[in-house]
Write a protein that holds these residues in place. Structure first.
Motif, mmCIF file in Angstrom:
data_model
loop_
_atom_site.group_PDB
_atom_site.id
_atom_site.type_symbol
_atom_site.label_atom_id
_atom_site.label_comp_id
_atom_site.label_asym_id
_atom_site.label_seq_id
_atom_site.Cartn_x
_atom_site.Cartn_y
_atom_site.Cartn_z
ATOM 1 N N ILE A 129 24.513 -11.656 -2.097
ATOM 2 C CA ILE A 129 23.595 -11.062 -3.068
ATOM 3 C C ILE A 129 22.175 -11.025 -2.495
ATOM 4 O O ILE A 129 21.477 -10.011 -2.591
ATOM 5 N N ARG A 130 21.781 -12.124 -1.824
ATOM 6 C CA ARG A 130 20.449 -12.145 -1.205
ATOM 7 C C ARG A 130 20.347 -11.063 -0.136
ATOM 8 O O ARG A 130 19.315 -10.392 -0.034
ATOM 9 N N ASN A 139 19.772 -7.718 -1.678
ATOM 10 C CA ASN A 139 18.417 -7.585 -2.212
ATOM 11 C C ASN A 139 17.341 -7.511 -1.134
ATOM 12 O O ASN A 139 16.218 -7.127 -1.411
ATOM 13 N N ASN A 140 17.694 -7.881 0.098
ATOM 14 C CA ASN A 140 16.715 -7.844 1.194
ATOM 15 C C ASN A 140 17.283 -7.102 2.401
ATOM 16 O O ASN A 140 17.458 -7.683 3.471
ATOM 17 N N THR A 157 24.071 -7.534 -9.543
ATOM 18 C CA THR A 157 23.513 -6.983 -8.302
ATOM 19 C C THR A 157 24.112 -5.611 -8.005
ATOM 20 O O THR A 157 23.394 -4.676 -7.646
ATOM 21 N N GLU A 167 22.582 -3.121 -10.193
ATOM 22 C CA GLU A 167 21.215 -2.848 -9.727
ATOM 23 C C GLU A 167 21.225 -1.810 -8.593
ATOM 24 O O GLU A 167 20.378 -0.924 -8.538
#
Lengths: 263, 205
Positions: free
Chosen positions: B7-8, B11-12, B37, B40
């Motif tokens: 997930i991190r 997001n990055n 996520t 999103e």
């Protein structure tokens, strides 16, 4: 909203000459909604001779749109005027005319299309100072294939070696149509695995246009948008239906199953 | 990598290409913790990543539906279109109203197309018997309306949807669908759509 035009408003918009941008839009609109009204045809034929609407590069935007629209209106009266457009100074008018003549399916266009291939592949180079080649080769070769111009097979064969992939694909497509030699269609199928999305899209549509049934599964699995794959499969399904006098044979059934899974 | 780490990573992202890869890896975990996520990602305006997120959400299935219904973003058109595809793929009847609205009114033909297909493959066992017939009639009417769509592919989708629906409905409703398809066949101009209609009529017979 221009989309909400009535037929009468659209015809009035193409007939008037005061507002060039409205006329330009009306030409597109009449093609988009396939308005086969005689007044629309007459006004579009008139627009092919427009001198008012000029682009900074000296082109004729209205003529381009009118030529495109006439291909969709299924009227043989457009054939001769579109053939005349093949000798326009404007590359994009020539390209639109070639595409429309392909759609109208009239073999009278063959000699004039053939003239645009003069000089063969050696002459097929970039037009000086322009973002395109000297002739709209892709459109011309595709039209000759669809029109069944078997007399040009030898002339177009060298274009299989052209630097531009899309011209090579157009040539494969036309040669398949003119010779029914499956090796040409198979080369298009290989192109479905290429690296560039733009070229995969092009190969998809070419396979749809030639109605090559064995490509069905490869099209369904190609890495591209479902919308385009559905259009390609529809093309193949319709060719197959024409061959089978609209009977639902095993090939048609399988093509529909592939399409269902892409919806 | 753990789901948290994946997930991190989503997001990055270091690049658009990397994002698609990370989303696909996260989606493959089928872990419900990934749902927010992945939803999103539908708003990122990155088609490759959205395709991967949609198939991941469909795989996770039922657990996605409530979250998605509560988070439908009325202002982000692109994300809504992807959400409709998720609902169509999962086939959960709680999404019936969203799918009906999409099938009959969405601006994008690919969303209307996906919605019509989805309406044909709903999990009717999840609807109580007392409500089933009414809901099925609603779906049927929406698909019959979609037969009048201006785009061939939506009409094609509506036929596939009606064929799918007909497996689960009463024999009266099935007869009605068949009659409507027979009438449609006489009015349709596109060869491929006509063929799909003939196939559906044969299946329904």
């Amino acid at each position: 909203m221009a989309e909400a035009w009535t037929l009468e408003q659209a015809i009035a918009s193409i007939q008037q000459t005061e507002d060039a941008s409205q006329r330009y839009y009306a030409a597109w609109w009449l093609g988009k909604f396939r308005v086969e009204d005689e007044r629309a045809i007459a006004a579009l034929l008139d627009a092919l001779k427009d001198e008012v609407d000029r682009s900074p590069d000296g082109g004729y935007p209205l003529r381009r749109n009118a030529a495109k629209a006439l291909g969709k209106l299924n009227n043989p009266a457009a054939v001769e005027p579109l053939i005349d457009c093949l000798s326009s100074d404007d590359y994009y008018v020539r390209e639109s005319a070639a595409q429309s003549l392909e759609m109208l399916g009239d073999r009278r266009a063959i000699p004039a299309l053939r003239l645009l291939l003069a000089g063969g592949i050696a002459a097929a180079v970039k037009a000086e100072g322009k973002p395109h080649l000297v002739q709209p080769y892709e459109a011309v070769i595709e039209a000759l294939g669809t029109l069944g111009a078997t007399e040009v097979v030898e002339e177009i064969q060298p274009f299989l070696e052209h630097d531009f992939e899309k011209i090579r694909y157009a040539t494969l497509r036309a040669l398949y149509q003119l010779t029914q030699d499956a090796s040409y269609a198979q080369k298009l199928m290989e192109a479905l695995k290429g690296d560039k999305l733009q070229l995969r899209r092009s190969a998809l549509l070419d396979l749809g246009a030639i109605g090559y049934v064995p490509a069905g599964t490869a099209i369904a699995n190609c890495f591209a948008e479902n919308s385009l794959k559905l259009i390609a499969l529809k093309g193949i399904l319709e060719s197959q239906l024409q061959r089978s006098s609209e009977q639902l044979d095993a090939d048609s059934q399988q093509l529909m199953t592939l399409m269902d899974n892409l919806l | 990598m753990t789901v948290e780490a994946l997930i991190r990573a989503v997001n990055n992202p270091e690049s658009a290409q990397g994002l698609v890869r990370n989303v696909a890896t996260l989606a493959a975990t089928k872990d419900p913790a990934a749902i927010p996520t992945l939803v999103e990602v539908l708003k990122f305006n990155n088609p490759g990543a959205a395709v991967a997120a949609v198939s991941g959400l469909i795989e996770i299935g039922e657990a996605v539906v409530l979250y998605l219904l509560e988070n439908i973003d009325g202002y982000n058109y692109g994300a809504r279109a992807w959400m409709v595809r998720v609902f169509a793929g999962i086939g959960d009847p709680r999404a019936i109203d969203v799918l009906i609205e999409a099938a009959n009114t969405d601006f994008s033909l690919s969303v209307r197309r996906a919605a019509t297909k989805g309406l044909g493959y709903l999990q009717w066992s999840k609807v109580s018997e007392s409500e089933r017939e009414g809901q099925q009639a609603k779906v049927r009417d929406s698909l019959l309306l979609a037969l009048q769509d201006g785009e061939w592919v939506v009409r094609y989708g509506a036929i596939a949807g009606l064929e799918g629906l007909s497996r689960d409905v009463s024999s009266e409703s099935k007869t009605l669908i068949r009659e409507k398809l027979q009438l449609f066949l006489t009015e349709e101009a596109e060869l491929a759509v006509k063929a799909r209609c003939q196939k559906a009529i044969q299946t329904l017979a």
